[in-house]
Enzyme design. Structure first.
Site, PDB file in Angstrom:
ATOM      1  N   ASP A   7      -7.698  -4.792   4.010  1.00 46.00           N
ATOM      2  CA  ASP A   7      -6.515  -5.546   3.595  1.00 46.00           C
ATOM      3  C   ASP A   7      -6.496  -6.976   4.141  1.00 46.00           C
ATOM      4  OD1 ASP A   7      -5.317  -3.342   2.230  1.00 46.00           O
ATOM      5  OD2 ASP A   7      -4.725  -2.522   4.162  1.00 46.00           O
ATOM      6  N   ASP A  64       0.858  -1.167   0.000  1.00 45.81           N
ATOM      7  CA  ASP A  64       0.000   0.000   0.000  1.00 45.81           C
ATOM      8  C   ASP A  64       0.904   1.230   0.000  1.00 45.81           C
ATOM      9  OD1 ASP A  64      -2.052   1.750   0.158  1.00 45.81           O
ATOM     10  OD2 ASP A  64      -2.743   1.156   2.147  1.00 45.81           O
ATOM     11  N   ASP A 101      -2.804  -2.295   6.231  1.00 47.07           N
ATOM     12  CA  ASP A 101      -3.031  -1.801   7.585  1.00 47.07           C
ATOM     13  C   ASP A 101      -4.498  -1.703   7.947  1.00 47.07           C
ATOM     14  OD1 ASP A 101      -3.726   0.249   5.942  1.00 47.07           O
ATOM     15  OD2 ASP A 101      -2.362   1.732   6.774  1.00 47.07           O
TER      16      ASP A 101
END
Length: 914
Positions: free
Chosen positions: A646, A332, A642
């Site tokens: 996810d 990410d 996070d």
């Protein structure tokens, strides 16, 4: 079972259509009777998850391993024959291995439970014209919920009324800044991150107020869908566990076949059942590397400690080695690759561009004018008036503050406003000083309907400062200020061009304006801002990449590891960050949006994910599809994340990596590894440690298996020749467990080799025993067989004591193992290089490289020596293992095999260098 809602298209419907669909009332809410009826139909607003396996079952499953079957059977045979001591020791070895495996896998599968915690809260709800405070699990579809700043959204809501409502959805969508909410209906293809008329369970209200109708509860919410996808996730193994499983099956078949043939041939030659049972059990026990599982676990555990010192916490041991095999890292953007702190990087005033250095909320940095692509030094004649006014507008039209804790700076409030304060501080403008000299009289907070914020300040003359979107301010401006503070005609085309230039860099652009008012004015309204604003300039900001993360990306690429960005942010921003970091296979960054991925088939997606470098605006299910697509191409995938969104991808990836500082509990429970500093550079360090762990495991295998090979050859040939066994089953267990573990564990502390990160990733399809490693093992096994068999026969013929002969054979083997251990260790290799370089250095007058230090290896060798003395000289050990005390001369004879092992080790080195 209650019927659950399945439609997730409420963002397309108008307010009235949604209210009618749920038979609700925006002013009255639901009645008590209707609520009770909907409890029966929909159930409680709680995530449902499957219970994990009980502890006793997880322990029993540890015995479900091919190699342990043989040991359990061998112990049973010994027990049937009345050798309970032997049976107890053999079974004890299986129990030890099971305990080690149980401890290794005892991590609680709490990801789904954490999801349940993430949506459990209290909420204000409208029922029968009364506002009630109830637990979130009591909500039903059709309930009217009231939201305020600081609230956690309790269910999926279709918003019906909003006032300056901003919601932090980063845990679900990956969007790095709070989202402004509205009530307008949206097109059918609107991605999750852009559904501004929805508020999703588990997100947080950061500003404003709102009212919405519950459209989904429990497992039917977006978070609930994630929960279900995590339950359906196929349990994947790491390359190491797959290789060990294949190796174990192959060895199982080989041992069973060899033991059966040996038993049958022995009986055919007239040997007794008792003798052949002992020989067969000894053969089976010798062929199995009982110490290997323990050595693997210890080596991985040591790797865990090393990674912890480099900001990576491993939750599941096999992930240590899997990192060394990673071929793709999907990361990410927010926080991992970037600072996770908005930073102003470019300012436009008049027709001039200014570059802002520094990063994050720290006031360190400076503002320089950009001329012909070059930066001038800081202003010698003071800050240009136009630039100063633009910065003052950003610092006064602001509700946030910066906070310093030690060396770190953070924002109390909105990240965007924090970036404006930091930019002004780099020009020596103080927020506190300006607040005194120009105190605020009134303010209009940001509203999504107007897209701006305005503040009225006292001073020499009252003045209004405004900040907001470029579109909202340009329509209200008739003049603009140039660099020198002069008022000139408003140039719309010029500003639009500047906005386009900033946008191409991935910058989030805010516009600033001001308006002078009469001295009598002490309040402001929207009518005051409809016309007559003076345009001050633009400030472009971005969450900048971490410098150490850029270096780490390049290091990973040099190591043959692809780095891909999968984010919920805008595609332009993601492309800009990727370009700065060098995340691309070509000069241009190939990027895809979530709405494009929706239209791609599984086969096309596999090729798309290989070619692409950036995937923006992706939904949780799409992240999961991307990971699966990479795995279908044979890639070993490490995935960072996070947020709640996810979690499925983290569990599906070969190595799931969660953020330890800023991540959600759901992501942490789903991951195999946590980053304590939320930094991509720590992933690169962990990959390096993972490769070192695999290197050391390979050394351990090269050290352990030749002993098993030598023992097996000795017992097999002795049984077939109908001779006394040179080594018994319990003595084999001593060598394979106690001696092997004592001497092998130091290899786990071996340092990394030079050029570790310049080598390509380990081939996941490469077998555990490569052709060269197998040749090395066979060569050393042959040497060990000759050594054991030869020493036993010589000692038996000279002493006439079979116990002494067996003891001398074992001690000779251990002595030779010391030399072999040194030959595959960094100490031995360093010593050989030192002697070679020393000879060259003396001839050339140069200095040889120093010898590597290996105190743990020396301790391991000394400990093994002490244990071997106890093994042969202790009366208790003599009784238990059928050994005999040795004289000094016999001990010296046992040390002689160390000499021929030196050339053997050299041969092994050239066959397969460690």
């Amino acid at each position: 079972m209650p019927v659950q809602l399945r439609s997730h298209s409420y963002y397309q419907l108008s307010q009235q259509e949604v209210i009618q669909h749920f038979s609700s009332n925006l002013e009255d809410g639901l009645s008590a009777e209707e609520v009770a009826s909907r409890y029966e139909r929909y159930g409680w607003n709680e995530l449902q998850f499957k219970p994990g396996k009980p502890a006793w079952l997880r322990f029993l499953l540890q015995f479900h391993q091919p190699l342990l079957y043989i040991l359990l059977l061998a112990g049973a045979i010994k027990a049937i024959l009345g050798s309970w001591t032997n049976a107890s020791v053999i079974w004890g070895v299986t129990v030890i291995n099971a305990v080690i495996g149980y401890v290794q896998e005892a991590q609680a599968e709490g990801a789904i439970a954490s999801l349940a915690k993430s949506v459990t809260t209290e909420v204000n709800v409208l029922r029968e014209r009364q506002i009630l405070r109830i637990p979130s699990q009591d909500l039903v579809p059709g309930d009217v919920v009231l939201l305020a700043s600081g609230d956690k959204v309790p269910a999926d809501l279709r918003l019906l009324k909003v006032r300056n409502l901003q919601v932090d959805e980063s845990a679900l969508t990956g969007e790095s800044v709070p989202v402004d909410k509205s009530i307008k209906s949206l097109p059918p293809d609107t991605p999750l991150a852009e559904r501004t008329n929805m508020a999703y369970a588990g997100s947080f209200v950061t500003f404003g107020q709102g009212k919405g109708i519950v459209v989904a509860t429990a497992n039917d919410t977006e978070v609930g869908q994630i929960s279900q996808s995590m339950e359906q996730r196929v349990s994947l193994t790491t390359p190491l566990t797959r290789k060990f499983a294949k190796f174990s099956r192959t060895l199982l078949y080989a041992v069973l076949t060899l033991a059966t043939l040996t038993f049958a041939i022995g009986l055919g030659q007239g040997e007794s059942w008792l003798y052949m049972f002992e020989a067969t059990v000894a053969l089976a026990v010798s062929a199995i590397p009982e110490g290997l599982p323990a050595v693997v676990t210890i080596t991985l555990a040591i790797g865990v400690n090393r990674m912890a010192s480099r900001h990576a916490i491993i939750r599941k041991l096999p992930a240590v080695e899997a990192l060394g095999s990673a071929t793709v890292i999907c990361s990410d953007k927010t926080g991992t690759l970037t600072e996770n702190q908005m930073t102003v990087q470019s300012i436009y005033v008049g027709d001039k561009y200014y570059a802002v250095s520094g990063s994050g909320y720290s006031p360190k940095g400076e503002i320089s004018q950009a001329l012909d692509g070059k930066l001038e030094s800081p202003f010698e004649d003071g800050l240009p008036p136009g630039l100063e006014q633009c910065l003052v507008a950003g610092i006064l039209c602001n509700d946030s503050q910066l906070k310093q804790t030690g060396e770190d700076w953070s924002v109390v409030g909105d990240p965007t406003e924090g970036a404006l304060i930091a930019a002004a501080a780099k020009a020596s403008l103080s927020q506190s000083s300006l607040a005194v000299s120009q105190p605020r009289l009134d303010a209009i907070p940001f509203e999504s309907q107007y897209q701006y914020m305005a503040t009225l300040h006292d001073g020499v003359a009252p003045i209004i400062y405004v900040k907001g979107s470029v579109e909202s301010l340009m329509s209200r401006c008739s003049q603009m200020m140039n660099r020198d503070g002069e008022i000139i005609a408003f140039e719309r085309a010029q500003i639009e061009q500047a906005v386009a230039i900033m946008a191409r860099k991935g910058l989030r652009v805010l516009a600033f304006a001001k308006k002078k008012t009469g001295s009598h004015q002490h309040s402001i309204d929207h009518e005051d801002l409809e016309t007559g604003l003076i345009f001050l300039g633009l400030q472009g900001m971005i969450d900048p990449p971490r410098p150490e993360a850029i270096a780490a990306v390049h290091a990973c690429q040099a190591a043959g590891i692809q780095v891909k960005m999968i984010t919920g942010d805008h595609i332009t921003t993601a492309q800009a960050i990727a370009g700065k970091m060098g995340i691309a296979k070509t000069k241009s960054v190939l990027a895809f949006e979530g709405r494009q991925l929706e239209k791609i088939s599984a086969r096309e997606l596999a090729q798309t994910v290989e070619d692409g470098s950036v995937f923006a605006r992706v939904a949780p299910a799409q992240k999961l599809r991307l990971v699966e697509a990479l795995q279908s191409k044979g890639e070993i995938v490490a995935m960072t994340g996070d947020g709640v969104n996810d979690a499925p991808a983290l569990k599906q990836a070969d190595i799931g990596i969660a953020m330890g500082k800023g991540g959600t509990e759901v992501a942490r429970e789903s991951a195999d590894m946590l980053l304590t500093d939320d930094n991509f550079a720590s992933i690169e360090a962990a990959v390096e440690e993972g490769r070192t762990v695999y290197q050391n495991l390979r050394k351990a295998i090269a050290f352990l298996l030749p002993v098993n090979g030598g023992e097996s050859m000795t017992i097999l040939i002795s049984a077939l020749l109908a001779r006394d066994l040179p080594i018994l089953s319990l003595q084999v267990l001593w060598l394979n467990m106690i001696n092997s573990i004592t001497m092998t564990v130091p290899l786990a502390f071996e340092p990394k080799s030079k050029g570790m990160m310049q080598q390509p990733p380990l081939n996941p399809n490469q077998p555990l025993l490569t052709r060269k490693l197998l040749m090395r093992i066979l060569a050393v096994s042959l040497f060990n067989w000759i050594l054991i068999f030869g020493m036993f026969e010589w000692a038996k013929s000279t002493t006439g004591d079979i116990a002494v002969a067996r003891t001398m054979a074992i001690q000779s083997l251990v002595a030779a193992r010391v030399i072999y251990l040194l030959s595959i260790s960094q100490l031995g290799i360093s010593l050989a290089n030192y002697l070679r370089c020393r000879a060259t250095a003396i001839a050339r007058g140069a200095v040889a490289e120093p010898i590597a230090k290996a105190p743990i290896l020396i301790v391991g060798i000394i400990a093994a020596g002490i244990l071997q003395i106890v093994f042969s000289q202790s009366g208790v050990m003599n009784t238990l293992f059928e050994t005999a005390p040795l004289t000094l001369n016999q001990w010296l004879i046992c040390l002689l095999p160390m000499l021929p092992m030196i050339p053997m080790a050299i041969v092994a080195y050239f066959i397969d260098p460690p």
